[in-house]
Design a protein around this motif. Structure first.
Motif, PDB file in Angstrom:
ATOM      1  N   GLY A  40       0.859  -1.170   0.000  1.00 19.28           N
ATOM      2  CA  GLY A  40       0.000   0.000   0.000  1.00 19.28           C
ATOM      3  C   GLY A  40       0.893   1.217   0.000  1.00 19.28           C
ATOM      4  O   GLY A  40       1.787   1.359  -0.831  1.00 19.28           O
ATOM      5  N   ASN A  41       0.699   2.093   0.969  1.00 20.57           N
ATOM      6  CA  ASN A  41       1.569   3.264   1.099  1.00 20.57           C
ATOM      7  C   ASN A  41       2.523   3.135   2.271  1.00 20.57           C
ATOM      8  O   ASN A  41       3.085   4.128   2.721  1.00 20.57           O
ATOM      9  N   THR A  93       0.228  -4.522  -2.958  1.00 18.61           N
ATOM     10  CA  THR A  93      -0.906  -4.208  -2.098  1.00 18.61           C
ATOM     11  C   THR A  93      -0.644  -4.719  -0.685  1.00 18.61           C
ATOM     12  O   THR A  93       0.148  -5.641  -0.470  1.00 18.61           O
ATOM     13  N   GLU A  94      -1.342  -4.128   0.279  1.00 16.17           N
ATOM     14  CA  GLU A  94      -1.236  -4.625   1.657  1.00 16.17           C
ATOM     15  C   GLU A  94      -1.744  -6.061   1.744  1.00 16.17           C
ATOM     16  O   GLU A  94      -1.212  -6.875   2.506  1.00 16.17           O
ATOM     17  N   HIS A  95      -2.764  -6.404   0.962  1.00 18.44           N
ATOM     18  CA  HIS A  95      -3.297  -7.762   0.978  1.00 18.44           C
ATOM     19  C   HIS A  95      -2.239  -8.760   0.539  1.00 18.44           C
ATOM     20  O   HIS A  95      -2.057  -9.825   1.160  1.00 18.44           O
ATOM     21  N   PHE A  96      -1.513  -8.433  -0.530  1.00 14.42           N
ATOM     22  CA  PHE A  96      -0.454  -9.339  -0.991  1.00 14.42           C
ATOM     23  C   PHE A  96       0.619  -9.485   0.075  1.00 14.42           C
ATOM     24  O   PHE A  96       1.113 -10.591   0.335  1.00 14.42           O
ATOM     25  N   ALA A  97       0.989  -8.367   0.707  1.00 14.36           N
ATOM     26  CA  ALA A  97       2.043  -8.424   1.728  1.00 14.36           C
ATOM     27  C   ALA A  97       1.650  -9.337   2.885  1.00 14.36           C
ATOM     28  O   ALA A  97       2.482 -10.048   3.444  1.00 14.36           O
ATOM     29  N   VAL A 134       6.609   7.262  -1.629  1.00 11.92           N
ATOM     30  CA  VAL A 134       5.193   7.397  -1.280  1.00 11.92           C
ATOM     31  C   VAL A 134       4.540   8.515  -2.083  1.00 11.92           C
ATOM     32  O   VAL A 134       3.421   8.374  -2.582  1.00 11.92           O
ATOM     33  N   GLY A 135       5.245   9.648  -2.223  1.00 12.28           N
ATOM     34  CA  GLY A 135       4.698  10.742  -3.020  1.00 12.28           C
ATOM     35  C   GLY A 135       4.481  10.337  -4.467  1.00 12.28           C
ATOM     36  O   GLY A 135       3.450  10.664  -5.071  1.00 12.28           O
ATOM     37  N   LEU A 136       5.449   9.604  -5.036  1.00 14.73           N
ATOM     38  CA  LEU A 136       5.286   9.120  -6.411  1.00 14.73           C
ATOM     39  C   LEU A 136       4.125   8.147  -6.512  1.00 14.73           C
ATOM     40  O   LEU A 136       3.320   8.209  -7.461  1.00 14.73           O
ATOM     41  N   ASN A 138       1.463   7.962  -4.630  1.00  8.37           N
ATOM     42  CA  ASN A 138       0.199   8.688  -4.522  1.00  8.37           C
ATOM     43  C   ASN A 138      -0.193   9.304  -5.855  1.00  8.37           C
ATOM     44  O   ASN A 138      -1.366   9.295  -6.245  1.00  8.37           O
ATOM     45  N   TRP A 139       0.791   9.871  -6.556  1.00 11.35           N
ATOM     46  CA  TRP A 139       0.496  10.453  -7.869  1.00 11.35           C
ATOM     47  C   TRP A 139       0.036   9.374  -8.846  1.00 11.35           C
ATOM     48  O   TRP A 139      -0.935   9.581  -9.584  1.00 11.35           O
ATOM     49  N   HIS A 140       0.701   8.229  -8.855  1.00 15.64           N
ATOM     50  CA  HIS A 140       0.283   7.150  -9.755  1.00 15.64           C
ATOM     51  C   HIS A 140      -1.148   6.696  -9.451  1.00 15.64           C
ATOM     52  O   HIS A 140      -1.936   6.454 -10.375  1.00 15.64           O
ATOM     53  N   GLU A 141      -1.487   6.581  -8.173  1.00 20.70           N
ATOM     54  CA  GLU A 141      -2.824   6.124  -7.797  1.00 20.70           C
ATOM     55  C   GLU A 141      -3.895   7.090  -8.280  1.00 20.70           C
ATOM     56  O   GLU A 141      -5.011   6.679  -8.595  1.00 20.70           O
TER      57      GLU A 141
END
Length: 312
Positions: A40-41, A93-97, A134-136, A138-141
């Motif tokens: 996730g982030n 994703t957090e789910h995958f982790a 994280v900033g990058l 967020n932009w992609h999302e």
């Protein structure tokens, strides 16, 4: 002093090379390249038992392959200036982790970046690197679809560009400029509380720069809009990358022309003038009402420390 969530300066971002897909692919396969993971982030970290020290957990390409971690979305952050090794952030994703069958717990813990920064547990170099990623991300999302035609956008240039498959529109990482200001009047500091803050936290006021603004006009406009105070002199103090979501904080000292506050409830829920003694106790977490201010990771804290130095 400078906020701990600071710029990433130890990497050569290789702007001329990251456009070459074959070059980036060769780095992704190199045994010398280093990878950290954003679930996730949240960066996956190593930490001590009491969480007073943490660091990014680094992986090799062989490690990632052994855990079955896909490299469908990776951010090429640049090459380490000291070692020359390429450094990547891997987006999962957090789910995958949590459920990756081959990971064996190596993708945990994943910790919110704001928490890491506020705890002060991570060295500034790695904290800045995580913030950049994280900033990058967020932009992609926020850029999955083309703003021109609505088509799907794909990641290019090692994560530094997105391109629409339909109309070929290209977009580049977005940074939103924000002014943040310590407003003073006759030795007092104005601090405000917003509903989104923890109950007893007060901070300097801030707002986005709008079209037609320069920095100083934005300081004056935002202060008037939020607390009804006219500003005279404005002095630039510094800036800070802020990956929530992808902002640049531009810090200023602002001198108020009066101490009359007219709160805009759509902006802040409370605003008060505080004495130097009050602010000192808020920084030290000894205020009689339990009030406190943002920690050393933030531009707000730097501005508050500048106020304390000015009024010493």
């Amino acid at each position: 002093m400078h906020p701990s969530l600071a710029a990433t300066t130890h990497l050569n971002r290789q702007n001329d090379l990251r456009v070459d897909r074959d070059h980036v692919d060769s780095l992704l396969s190199s045994p010398d390249s280093r990878f950290f993971v954003l679930a996730g982030n949240k960066p996956v970290v190593d930490s001590d038992a009491d969480r007073t020290k943490s660091s990014l957990r680094w992986f090799s390409r062989q490690d990632l392959d052994a855990m079955g971690v896909p490299l469908m979305e990776t951010l090429y952050l640049g090459d380490d200036a000291a070692t020359g090794s390429a450094q990547f952030a891997v987006l999962i994703t957090e789910h995958f982790a949590r459920h990756a069958p081959e990971a064996g717990g190596r993708l945990a813990p994943a910790v919110d970046l704001r928490s890491i920064a506020s705890q002060g547990s991570m060295e500034p170099v790695e904290l800045g690197l995580a913030a950049q990623a994280v900033g990058l991300r967020n932009w992609h999302e926020e850029s999955r679809c083309c703003g021109r035609c609505g088509g799907s956008m794909s990641m290019k240039n090692g994560g530094w560009k997105r391109r629409c498959w339909a109309c070929k529109n290209e977009t580049f990482p977005r940074v939103d400029p924000v002014v943040i200001m310590a407003v003073t009047f006759e030795g007092q500091l104005l601090l405000a509380h917003e509903d989104r803050f923890p109950d007893t936290m007060y901070s300097t006021i801030a707002g986005f720069i709008e079209p037609g603004d320069d920095v100083f006009h934005a300081v004056r406009r935002e202060t008037m809009e939020e607390v009804g105070i006219e500003i005279g002199e404005v002095e630039f103090q510094g800036s800070q990358p802020w990956p929530f979501a992808h902002s640049l904080m531009i810090g200023c000292m602002a001198r108020a022309k009066s101490d009359k506050i007219a709160i805009n409830p759509n902006e802040v829920s409370d605003a008060r003038w505080f004495s130097r003694d009050d602010v000192t106790s808020m920084v030290n977490h000894t205020h009689a009402e339990g009030l406190w201010v943002p920690g050393q990771h933030s531009m707000a804290h730097m501005l508050i420390q500048h106020y304390l130095a000015e009024t010493a």
